[in-house]
Design a protein around this motif. Structure first.
Motif, PDB file in Angstrom:
ATOM      1  N   SER A 157       7.328  -6.467   6.668  1.00 52.54           N
ATOM      2  CA  SER A 157       6.271  -6.909   5.588  1.00 52.54           C
ATOM      3  C   SER A 157       5.446  -5.982   5.229  1.00 52.54           C
ATOM      4  CB  SER A 157       5.774  -8.145   6.234  1.00 52.54           C
ATOM      5  OG  SER A 157       4.880  -7.868   7.375  1.00 52.54           O
ATOM      6  N   PHE A 158       4.750  -6.363   4.218  1.00 53.05           N
ATOM      7  CA  PHE A 158       3.623  -5.507   3.798  1.00 53.05           C
ATOM      8  C   PHE A 158       2.499  -6.286   3.054  1.00 53.05           C
ATOM      9  CE2 PHE A 158       6.377  -6.378  -0.185  1.00 53.05           C
ATOM     10  CZ  PHE A 158       5.423  -6.558  -1.017  1.00 53.05           C
ATOM     11  N   ILE A 159       1.360  -5.729   2.868  1.00 54.75           N
ATOM     12  CA  ILE A 159       0.085  -6.527   2.570  1.00 54.75           C
ATOM     13  C   ILE A 159      -0.374  -6.158   1.269  1.00 54.75           C
ATOM     14  CG2 ILE A 159      -2.335  -6.854   3.323  1.00 54.75           C
ATOM     15  CD1 ILE A 159      -1.478  -6.913   6.139  1.00 54.75           C
ATOM     16  N   VAL A 160      -0.887  -7.073   0.488  1.00 58.24           N
ATOM     17  CA  VAL A 160      -1.580  -6.587  -0.717  1.00 58.24           C
ATOM     18  C   VAL A 160      -3.131  -7.302  -0.685  1.00 58.24           C
ATOM     19  CG1 VAL A 160       0.236  -6.103  -2.344  1.00 58.24           C
ATOM     20  CG2 VAL A 160      -0.439  -8.440  -1.939  1.00 58.24           C
ATOM     21  N   SER A 161      -4.043  -6.927  -1.399  1.00 57.11           N
ATOM     22  CA  SER A 161      -5.472  -7.460  -1.241  1.00 57.11           C
ATOM     23  C   SER A 161      -5.703  -7.840  -2.722  1.00 57.11           C
ATOM     24  CB  SER A 161      -6.558  -6.579  -0.804  1.00 57.11           C
ATOM     25  OG  SER A 161      -7.617  -7.310  -0.865  1.00 57.11           O
TER      26      SER A 161
END
Length: 220
Positions: A157-161
């Motif tokens: 998975s990856f995260i964005v803000s």
């Protein structure tokens, strides 16, 4: 080519389905200001061609390949849609290079508030997509140009803000854990990866792009 800066949120007026082919009619305002037949409009990050339009809507064809590899097949009447016209020469380049060629879909695993931002954790359905997702790099989600905060390759998975303005002006305001999302990875990374790992028969013919070539030409 697009930049990933959404111009308006439209809505799905109607769907005509023919197996894995569809004709979508989409309510819009701003993107219709100078529309012509054959224009490209990104719909949730998918580059589609205008085949019909009137004062309040436009229609696009969705072919089976697009049906299978994007979230357009799951749309319902009234679904909100991110819309962006193709970039004009000489316009400001506020996002990053976006083709509207979706690499695949993912699922939102988590959505949580952090001060004035909202954090989204995205898990691509194709784990190999993470190959082209890097921290502080660019990624396109449902047509929105975003910066990757972190990548967890073990979890896949990856995260964005997301800042408040982006949340308010895009369909992300309606997205929650469990929803699907279109993913387009940075085209520059994909091309470099392809050239560095081209099939042997192709590199043998052309010499290929190798570490030695990059070093000899001052790139590394």
């Amino acid at each position: 080519m697009f930049t990933g800066l959404i111009e308006e949120i439209g809505s799905l007026r109607s769907v005509e389905r023919r197996g894995e082919a569809m004709i979508l009619t989409i309510n819009a305002v701003k993107v219709l200001e100078d529309v012509k037949l054959g224009d490209s409009i990104a719909v949730n990050g998918v580059c589609l061609t205008v085949v019909k339009y009137d004062a309040r809507s436009f229609a696009v064809d969705v072919m089976p390949e697009t049906y299978r590899h994007t979230n357009l097949a799951s749309l319902q009447i009234g679904s909100p849609l991110n819309l962006e016209r193709a970039m004009m020469a000489g316009a400001r380049f506020g996002g990053h290079i976006v083709q509207g060629h979706v690499d695949g879909t993912g699922v939102i695993r988590d959505r949580r508030a952090e001060a004035n931002a909202v954090i989204f954790k995205i898990e691509p359905h194709e784990r190999n997509a993470l190959r082209h997702v890097i921290p502080q790099g660019s990624v396109t989600l449902d047509g929105i140009s975003l910066t990757v905060v972190d990548v967890d390759r073990e979890a896949g998975s990856f995260i964005v803000s997301i800042i408040p303005h982006t949340l308010k002006e895009t369909v992300l305001q309606h997205k929650h854990a469990g929803d699907t999302i279109n993913i387009e990875c940075d085209i520059l990374g994909k091309y470099i990866d392809h050239l560095l790992h081209a099939p042997e028969d192709r590199t043998a013919q052309s010499g290929g792009l190798t570490e030695a070539v990059l070093r000899d030409n001052g790139f590394i």
